[in-house]
Design a protein around this motif. Structure first.
Motif, PDB file in Angstrom:
ATOM      1  N   ASP A 144     -22.718  18.505   9.889  1.00 42.96           N
ATOM      2  CA  ASP A 144     -22.960  17.075   9.762  1.00 42.96           C
ATOM      3  C   ASP A 144     -24.378  16.672  10.127  1.00 42.96           C
ATOM      4  O   ASP A 144     -24.680  15.484  10.206  1.00 42.96           O
ATOM      5  CB  ASP A 144     -21.987  16.304  10.663  1.00 42.96           C
ATOM      6  CG  ASP A 144     -20.562  16.596  10.280  1.00 42.96           C
ATOM      7  OD1 ASP A 144     -20.337  16.809   9.089  1.00 42.96           O
ATOM      8  OD2 ASP A 144     -19.707  16.616  11.165  1.00 42.96           O
ATOM      9  N   VAL A 181     -27.310  13.222   8.239  1.00 39.75           N
ATOM     10  CA  VAL A 181     -25.994  12.879   7.707  1.00 39.75           C
ATOM     11  C   VAL A 181     -24.986  13.107   8.812  1.00 39.75           C
ATOM     12  O   VAL A 181     -24.877  14.205   9.340  1.00 39.75           O
ATOM     13  CB  VAL A 181     -25.645  13.747   6.481  1.00 39.75           C
ATOM     14  CG1 VAL A 181     -24.276  13.384   5.943  1.00 39.75           C
ATOM     15  CG2 VAL A 181     -26.700  13.557   5.398  1.00 39.75           C
ATOM     16  N   ALA A 183     -20.966  12.717  10.448  1.00 34.60           N
ATOM     17  CA  ALA A 183     -19.562  12.617  10.067  1.00 34.60           C
ATOM     18  C   ALA A 183     -19.028  11.241  10.414  1.00 34.60           C
ATOM     19  O   ALA A 183     -19.282  10.701  11.490  1.00 34.60           O
ATOM     20  CB  ALA A 183     -18.742  13.689  10.794  1.00 34.60           C
ATOM     21  N   SER A 184     -18.265  10.651   9.529  1.00 28.81           N
ATOM     22  CA  SER A 184     -17.702   9.326   9.754  1.00 28.81           C
ATOM     23  C   SER A 184     -16.482   9.164   8.867  1.00 28.81           C
ATOM     24  O   SER A 184     -16.379   9.766   7.790  1.00 28.81           O
ATOM     25  CB  SER A 184     -18.740   8.231   9.443  1.00 28.81           C
ATOM     26  OG  SER A 184     -18.147   6.960   9.481  1.00 28.81           O
ATOM     27  N   PHE A 188     -19.187   6.837   2.271  1.00 25.32           N
ATOM     28  CA  PHE A 188     -20.580   6.574   1.992  1.00 25.32           C
ATOM     29  C   PHE A 188     -20.776   6.506   0.483  1.00 25.32           C
ATOM     30  O   PHE A 188     -20.033   7.104  -0.286  1.00 25.32           O
ATOM     31  CB  PHE A 188     -21.467   7.694   2.554  1.00 25.32           C
ATOM     32  CG  PHE A 188     -21.590   7.658   4.040  1.00 25.32           C
ATOM     33  CD1 PHE A 188     -22.688   7.083   4.648  1.00 25.32           C
ATOM     34  CD2 PHE A 188     -20.575   8.181   4.842  1.00 25.32           C
ATOM     35  CE1 PHE A 188     -22.794   7.057   6.012  1.00 25.32           C
ATOM     36  CE2 PHE A 188     -20.682   8.139   6.196  1.00 25.32           C
ATOM     37  CZ  PHE A 188     -21.794   7.575   6.785  1.00 25.32           C
ATOM     38  N   SER A 216     -24.857  15.176   1.385  1.00 26.73           N
ATOM     39  CA  SER A 216     -23.807  15.975   2.014  1.00 26.73           C
ATOM     40  C   SER A 216     -24.371  17.331   2.401  1.00 26.73           C
ATOM     41  O   SER A 216     -25.089  17.954   1.622  1.00 26.73           O
ATOM     42  CB  SER A 216     -22.622  16.157   1.067  1.00 26.73           C
ATOM     43  OG  SER A 216     -21.650  17.010   1.637  1.00 26.73           O
ATOM     44  N   ASN A 252     -19.606  15.128   5.221  1.00 25.06           N
ATOM     45  CA  ASN A 252     -19.596  13.832   4.538  1.00 25.06           C
ATOM     46  C   ASN A 252     -18.821  13.960   3.217  1.00 25.06           C
ATOM     47  O   ASN A 252     -19.321  13.652   2.131  1.00 25.06           O
ATOM     48  CB  ASN A 252     -21.020  13.343   4.290  1.00 25.06           C
ATOM     49  CG  ASN A 252     -21.060  11.893   3.830  1.00 25.06           C
ATOM     50  OD1 ASN A 252     -20.085  11.146   4.003  1.00 25.06           O
ATOM     51  ND2 ASN A 252     -22.170  11.491   3.238  1.00 25.06           N
ATOM     52  N   HIS A 254     -16.557  12.384   1.799  1.00 25.94           N
ATOM     53  CA  HIS A 254     -16.318  11.210   0.959  1.00 25.94           C
ATOM     54  C   HIS A 254     -17.426  11.004  -0.077  1.00 25.94           C
ATOM     55  O   HIS A 254     -17.264  10.210  -1.002  1.00 25.94           O
ATOM     56  CB  HIS A 254     -16.183   9.959   1.832  1.00 25.94           C
ATOM     57  CG  HIS A 254     -14.977  10.001   2.730  1.00 25.94           C
ATOM     58  ND1 HIS A 254     -13.697   9.944   2.257  1.00 25.94           N
ATOM     59  CD2 HIS A 254     -14.882  10.112   4.085  1.00 25.94           C
ATOM     60  CE1 HIS A 254     -12.845   9.995   3.264  1.00 25.94           C
ATOM     61  NE2 HIS A 254     -13.547  10.107   4.399  1.00 25.94           N
ATOM     62  N   ALA A 255     -18.536  11.711   0.092  1.00 21.79           N
ATOM     63  CA  ALA A 255     -19.634  11.595  -0.866  1.00 21.79           C
ATOM     64  C   ALA A 255     -19.619  12.736  -1.877  1.00 21.79           C
ATOM     65  O   ALA A 255     -20.593  12.934  -2.590  1.00 21.79           O
ATOM     66  CB  ALA A 255     -20.964  11.568  -0.130  1.00 21.79           C
ATOM     67  N   ASN A 274     -14.206  13.648   8.460  1.00 18.29           N
ATOM     68  CA  ASN A 274     -15.132  13.540   7.341  1.00 18.29           C
ATOM     69  C   ASN A 274     -15.800  14.875   7.000  1.00 18.29           C
ATOM     70  O   ASN A 274     -16.873  14.920   6.414  1.00 18.29           O
ATOM     71  CB  ASN A 274     -16.204  12.484   7.606  1.00 18.29           C
ATOM     72  CG  ASN A 274     -16.818  11.961   6.311  1.00 18.29           C
ATOM     73  OD1 ASN A 274     -16.246  12.092   5.237  1.00 18.29           O
ATOM     74  ND2 ASN A 274     -18.001  11.369   6.411  1.00 18.29           N
TER      75      ASN A 274
END
Length: 291
Positions: A144, A181, A183-184, A188, A216, A252, A254-255, A274
């Motif tokens: 991350d 970047v 982690a969440s 994004f 990412s 990441n 989600h990207a 994430n």
């Protein structure tokens, strides 16, 4: 010295008066010693005026008063031997030491404690620091955090970005400062329908397709070693054959849009915080990475 007592001859020594009084009672030295619970040598020393053998003045005065009381003589006669105001001998130091030696002796124990504490804490802190830097992916870097972008292997086909992301060129990406970047759980980038590849492009692609709608950090491995490692920017795409992958890590997540033979692949079951980690079978099935 006190005043002469009535009936007591001051010309006779104190020891002789004690012996005369005892003999008048008809008692022997042994009887007197047993009555006073003292050794006969002490009784004999007092009758011979050898009071120095009795020890310190306080002891000599105590023995003499006890003997006078037993004989029926005035206890004030004991003041002829030792006055109450007499003081014992003053104490003198037997040796002298230098100030530096005294300081060393006073602080030696503290220094030992400090050395022992350091010998325990320093290795413990070193071990804790080393353990905190361990990475299950063997590279010592979190998935991350930002890192320099890795070069794409020349043997791997790289698809050109779609028309919607054509403005994001390598020159433009290099002109911008790299951003970390993290982690969440919050997605994004834009929606997948707005920034993802077109349906025609995905349908015509065999194998695995990774399309990035946001930055990412990735690590993609195959049976023969690492295929991709580094930070991939928004708009980039990577393609691999169906049997070319063995293990994948996506920061990441989600990207990232993942497709296999043109069909979208859900990563919810292998995603945590994430970050997605999974292995790929020869049939194209994914499962959570136990590492």
């Amino acid at each position: 010295m006190s005043q002469p007592e009535a009936g007591v001859d001051q010309q006779i020594s104190l020891g002789k008066q004690l012996r005369t009084a005892r003999e008048d009672r008809g008692d022997s030295l042994l009887v007197a010693a047993q009555a006073l619970k003292l050794p006969t040598s002490i009784i004999e020393s007092m009758e011979q005026d050898q009071f120095a053998r009795l020890g310190a003045p306080v002891y000599a005065r105590g023995h003499l008063r006890a003997y006078l009381r037993w004989l029926g003589l005035p206890e004030s006669l004991a003041e002829q031997l030792v006055a109450p105001s007499d003081e014992g001998p003053s104490l003198q130091p037997s040796m002298r030491i230098s100030r530096s030696r005294a300081w060393v002796e006073r602080n030696a124990l503290r220094a030992v404690y400090a050395v022992l504490t350091a010998s325990i804490l320093v290795p413990a802190l070193w071990v804790a620091t080393e353990r905190s830097g361990l990475d299950p992916w063997r590279n010592g870097r979190s998935l991350d955090e930002a890192a320099p972008s890795a070069q794409v292997p020349a043997a791997l086909p790289v698809a050109a970005p779609t028309s919607e992301h054509a403005s994001t060129t390598p020159a433009a990406a290099d002109s911008e400062a790299p951003l970390p970047v993290m982690a969440s759980m919050t997605p994004f980038g834009g929606s997948k329908t707005e920034q993802g590849p077109s349906a025609a492009t995905v349908a015509d692609t065999d194998g695995w397709t990774f399309h990035f709608i946001g930055d990412s950090w990735v690590e993609i491995e195959g049976p023969n070693g690492r295929l991709e490692y580094g930070l991939l920017r928004e708009g980039e795409t990577r393609q691999f054959a169906a049997n070319e992958l063995s293990r994948v890590a996506l920061g990441n997540v989600h990207a990232v849009e993942l497709h296999f033979d043109g069909e979208p692949v859900a990563l919810d079951s292998v995603t945590r915080a994430n970050v997605a980690r999974f292995t790929v079978s020869s049939a194209g099935e994914i499962s959570g990475d136990p590492r």
